[in-house]
Design an enzyme around this catalytic site. Structure first.
Site, PDB file in Angstrom:
ATOM      1  N   ASP A   1      40.476  47.568  49.492  1.00  0.00           N
ATOM      2  CA  ASP A   1      40.092  46.190  49.084  1.00  0.00           C
ATOM      3  C   ASP A   1      41.160  45.285  49.501  1.00  0.00           C
ATOM      4  OD1 ASP A   1      38.635  43.978  48.015  1.00  0.00           O
ATOM      5  OD2 ASP A   1      37.755  45.185  46.452  1.00  0.00           O
TER       6      ASP A   1
ATOM      7  N   GLU B   1      34.614  37.741  40.471  1.00  0.00           N
ATOM      8  CA  GLU B   1      35.522  39.050  40.056  1.00  0.00           C
ATOM      9  C   GLU B   1      36.243  38.465  38.554  1.00  0.00           C
ATOM     10  OE1 GLU B   1      38.017  40.317  43.342  1.00  0.00           O
ATOM     11  OE2 GLU B   1      36.642  39.380  44.933  1.00  0.00           O
TER      12      GLU B   1
END
Length: 592
Positions: A289, A483
C-alpha cells in the site's frame, strides 16, 4: 462457488523475458510510482513496471479523453524500453471509475452489502471495468474484502458487511465482474490481512515520516492499527474471503497497513509467504500500500529488505522511486535479498500482465471512451440505489410520499452530489457540491412529480410563510471522508443536522429523515422524531434512485449489512454482542 484455474505457473513469454532481463530491469518491474512523481521519460529510463493515480491524481482537464492521453503517454514510454514490457496503470476505482469527472459513481460497498445481490454487484464491477479500459487503465485497487468489526473505522464503508459470509459472496462476484468482462481488468483484493479487526487507539505514528498522521480529532485512531485477534479468529473472520477470492481467480492482493499482534503486515513473512503463497497456493503477486514499506523501519534499507523478504512483490513508492530502486539493487548485491526472490516477484508480475493480454493490447479500449458515464451505466447505478437503501422506520404510512403533496426538502445533503457520493470521489477525501455529473435527491424528486414547484428546497430547513406543511424531508449525514481521516469515536450527527431536524419537525405534519452516511450512526434519540427514517448510505451519483423509493415507484428491499448500535457503548461489534439491550436494528433488518 465457481472455481477458476490459477494463472499458469510457467509461461514461455515470461521465462524468456526473465532470462534476458538485467537486475535493473527486474527491479523496475517491481516498482510502482504515482503519476505526478515521474515523467514518461522516467518510465523508459528506469523500466518502471506500474504507474498509479492516487486519489485525486487526475489530468487537467479531468475528462475521460484526457485520461486516455495521460495513460497512453506512460504506456508508450514503457513500450520504448529494450524489452518493450508494458506497464500496468492502477487506480482506486472503488465505487465506479471514481477519479474521473462525470464517470458513473455507484454506492459504496457497505450499501451494496444491503442488496444481498451478487449478480448486481458483478454487473457493477463489469461496468467499472469497461469504464477503466475505456481510459486505458487495466488495474483496479478493488474490491476490499475487509470485514469491519468497529464502525468507528473510517474505512467501514469499503467493507460489504460485518459478516464474513456476505463479504465473501459479494467480493467474489465483484472479482468475477472485473476479470470476466471479456477484456480483463486486474482486481486487487485488499487489504491482507485483518484490517477490519484492528483495535481503537492502536494506530502508530512514525517520527521519520513526520506529518503523515497530523490530523485533527479522532483521525488515525484505528485505521492502520493493530489486530489483536487469536490466529483462529483471524482465520475465521478475515481470511475466508481471500480463500474464496483465490478460487474465483484473483491474481493480485494488496497488503494491509495494519499489524497483527504488533507485527506490521508488510513485514509478516508467515502470513504473506507461508500462509498466502504456501498454504493457500496463491500464484499471483502482492503489492504494497501507499508508502507502507516506509513505516517498517526508520532505516529505509532495512524496511525494503524486510518487505521483499516477507513476500511483497511490487512496492508502491509514490514519490521517491529512485531511492527504492537503488536500495533494492544494493540489497541484492549485498546478498540481503536473493536473486531467486527477485525472479519470483518479477515472474508473478509478468504472469499477471500476460493474463491481462497486455502484450497483445497494452492500450485498453480507448475507442469506447464515449461510454464513460453513459445513461445505460447510470441506470444500473440507479437500480443499485433501489436495492441498497434501507427503510428503518415508517410510522402511520408516512411513506410512500404522495406525488401531489407540497413537500419541503431541507438539509445539507438534499442537493449535494459530493455528500451523496462520499469519499473516494474525484478527490481522495471527496468534497461537497456539484463535483461531478449526477442527480441529487431533490433533483430526482422534482423530476418524478408533475409540478416541480411543489417541492421547495432549503439547505437550513427554514421556509417562508410559517404555515405547517404536510410533508418534510430532511437529508442529513456525514461530511465526506476516506481512510484514517474518517476515524470517528462518537458517531453522532453534526449539531446543525440535529437543529435542522428539530426545526423541520415543527413545520411539518409528517417528517421523513434520510441519512447519508458511510456507516450506522448513533441516532436513537433522533429516530423518534421522524415518522419515517431511511438509511440511504452514500448512494453515489444517481440519488434519483432514493426519490424512486420515496414516492413508491420502487419498493424498499434493502437489508442492513451492519448491526445498528443504540449507543457508542455498543461499539465495537464485540461490545454490541455482549450488551443486554441488543442493537437498535439487527444485521439483516429492513422494512418493505
Amino acid at each position: 462457488m465457481e472455481h477458476k484455474p490459477a494463472i499458469a505457473s510457467t509461461s514461455p513469454t515470461v521465462e524468456s523475458l526473465i532470462n534476458q532481463m538485467t537486475l535493473e530491469e527486474k527491479v523496475g518491474q517491481m516498482t510502482q510510482v504515482e503519476k505526478n512523481s515521474l515523467t514518461p521519460n522516467d518510465v523508459t529510463t528506469y523500466f518502471i513496471g506500474s504507474v498509479l493515480s492516487g486519489g485525486g491524481g487526475v489530468p487537467n482537464p479531468n475528462t475521460p479523453e484526457k485520461w486516455v492521453q495521460m495513460v497512453r503517454s506512460f504506456q508508450d514510454a514503457a513500450l520504448a524500453t529494450r524489452l518493450a514490457i508494458p506497464l500496468v496503470y492502477g487506480v482506486d476505482a472503488v465505487h465506479g471509475h471514481n477519479n474521473v469527472k462525470d464517470a458513473v459513481i455507484f454506492p459504496h460497498n457497505n450499501a451494496l452489502g444491503c442488496t444481498r445481490d451478487p449478480e448486481l454487484v458483478r454487473e457493477i464491477a463489469r461496468i467499472t471495468a469497461s469504464e477503466l479500459l475505456a481510459t486505458g487503465v487495466h488495474w483496479d485497487f478493488a474490491p476490499a474484502v475487509s470485514v469491519p468489526q468497529d464502525i468507528r473505522w473510517g474505512r467501514s464503508y469499503e467493507g460489504f458487511s460485518e459478516d464474513t459470509g456476505i463479504v465473501t459472496e459479494l467480493a467474489t462476484a465483484y472479482i468475477n465482474g472485473l476479470q470476466d468482462s471479456g477484456n480483463r481488468v486486474l482486481g486487487s483484493v485488499k487489504h491482507f490481512l485483518g484490517d477490519g479487526g484492528t483495535r481503537w487507539g492502536t494506530t502508530r505514528t512514525y517520527d521519520w515520516l513526520a506529518g503523515n498522521f497530523q490530523a485533527p480529532g479522532d483521525s488515525f485512531k484505528i485505521d492502520q492499527g493493530d489486530n489483536q485477534d487469536s490466529e483462529a479468529d483471524l482465520r475465521r473472520v478475515h481470511l475466508a474471503p481471500y480463500r474464496a477470492a483465490i478460487d474465483a481467480g484473483a491474481i493480485n492482493i494488496m497488503v494491509s497497513f495494519s499489524s497483527w499482534q504488533g507485527l506490521k503486515m508488510h513485514a509478516h513473512k508467515y502470513l504473506l509467504t507461508d500462509v498466502l503463497k504456501g498454504e493457500m497456493g496463491f500464484q499471483g503477486f502482492l503489492v504494497s500500500d501507499w508508502m507502507a514499506v516506509h513505516q517498517l523501519d526508520r532505516d529505509f534499507y532495512t524496511a525494503v529488505v524486510s518487505a521483499i523478504n516477507a513476500g511483497v512483490d511490487m512496492v508502491m513508492v509514490p514519490f521517491d522511486f529512485k531511492s527504492f530502486i537503488t536500495t533494492l539493487m544494493l540489497a541484492v548485491h549485498n546478498g540481503d535479498v536473493s536473486m531467486a526472490r527477485i525472479d519470483d516477484a518479477v515472474r508473478r508480475i509478468l504472469q499477471a500482465k500476460v493474463w491481462m493480454g497486455m502484450f497483445e493490447n497494452p492500450f485498453g479500449l480507448p475507442e469506447t471512451v464515449s461510454s464513460v458515464g453513459s445513461e445505460a451505466h447510470r441506470e444500473v447505478a440507479r437500480k443499485s440505489v433501489h436495492k441498497s437503501v434501507v427503510l428503518l422506520r415508517n410510522e402511520l404510512g408516512a411513506l410512500p410520499l404522495h406525488k401531489g403533496a407540497r413537500i419541503l426538502v431541507g438539509g445539507r445533503g438534499a442537493d449535494n452530489i459530493g455528500m451523496q457520493c462520499g469519499g473516494w470521489t474525484i478527490d481522495w477525501q471527496g468534497s461537497h457540491g456539484a463535483i461531478t455529473r449526477g442527480k441529487s435527491i431533490v433533483t430526482g424528486m422534482r423530476e418524478l412529480v408533475d409540478d416541480p414547484s411543489q417541492i421547495a428546497h432549503s439547505v437550513d430547513g427554514t421556509f417562508a410563510g410559517g404555515m405547517k406543511i404536510e410533508i418534510g424531508v430532511a437529508v442529513v449525514g456525514e461530511t465526506p471522508y476516506a481512510e484514517g481521516l474518517g476515524d470517528n469515536g462518537s458517531l453522532t450527527l453534526p449539531q446543525e443536522d440535529i437543529d435542522l431536524i428539530d426545526r423541520m419537525r415543527q413545520q411539518c405534519e409528517k417528517l421523513v429523515v434520510i441519512l447519508l452516511s458511510g456507516r450506522p450512526l448513533i441516532v436513537s434519540d433522533i429516530i423518534e422524531k421522524a415518522d419515517a427514517f431511511v438509511a440511504a448510505w452514500q448512494p453515489g451519483s444517481e440519488a434519483i434512485g432514493v426519490a424512486d423509493l420515496l414516492f413508491g415507484d420502487v419498493p424498499f428491499s434493502g437489508k442492513l449489512s451492519f448491526s445498528w448500535p443504540r449507543s457508542i457503548e455498543q461499539v465495537p461489534l464485540s461490545a454490541l454482542k455482549q450488551h443486554p439491550d441488543g442493537p437498535l436494528f439487527p444485521l439483516g433488518f429492513g422494512l418493505t
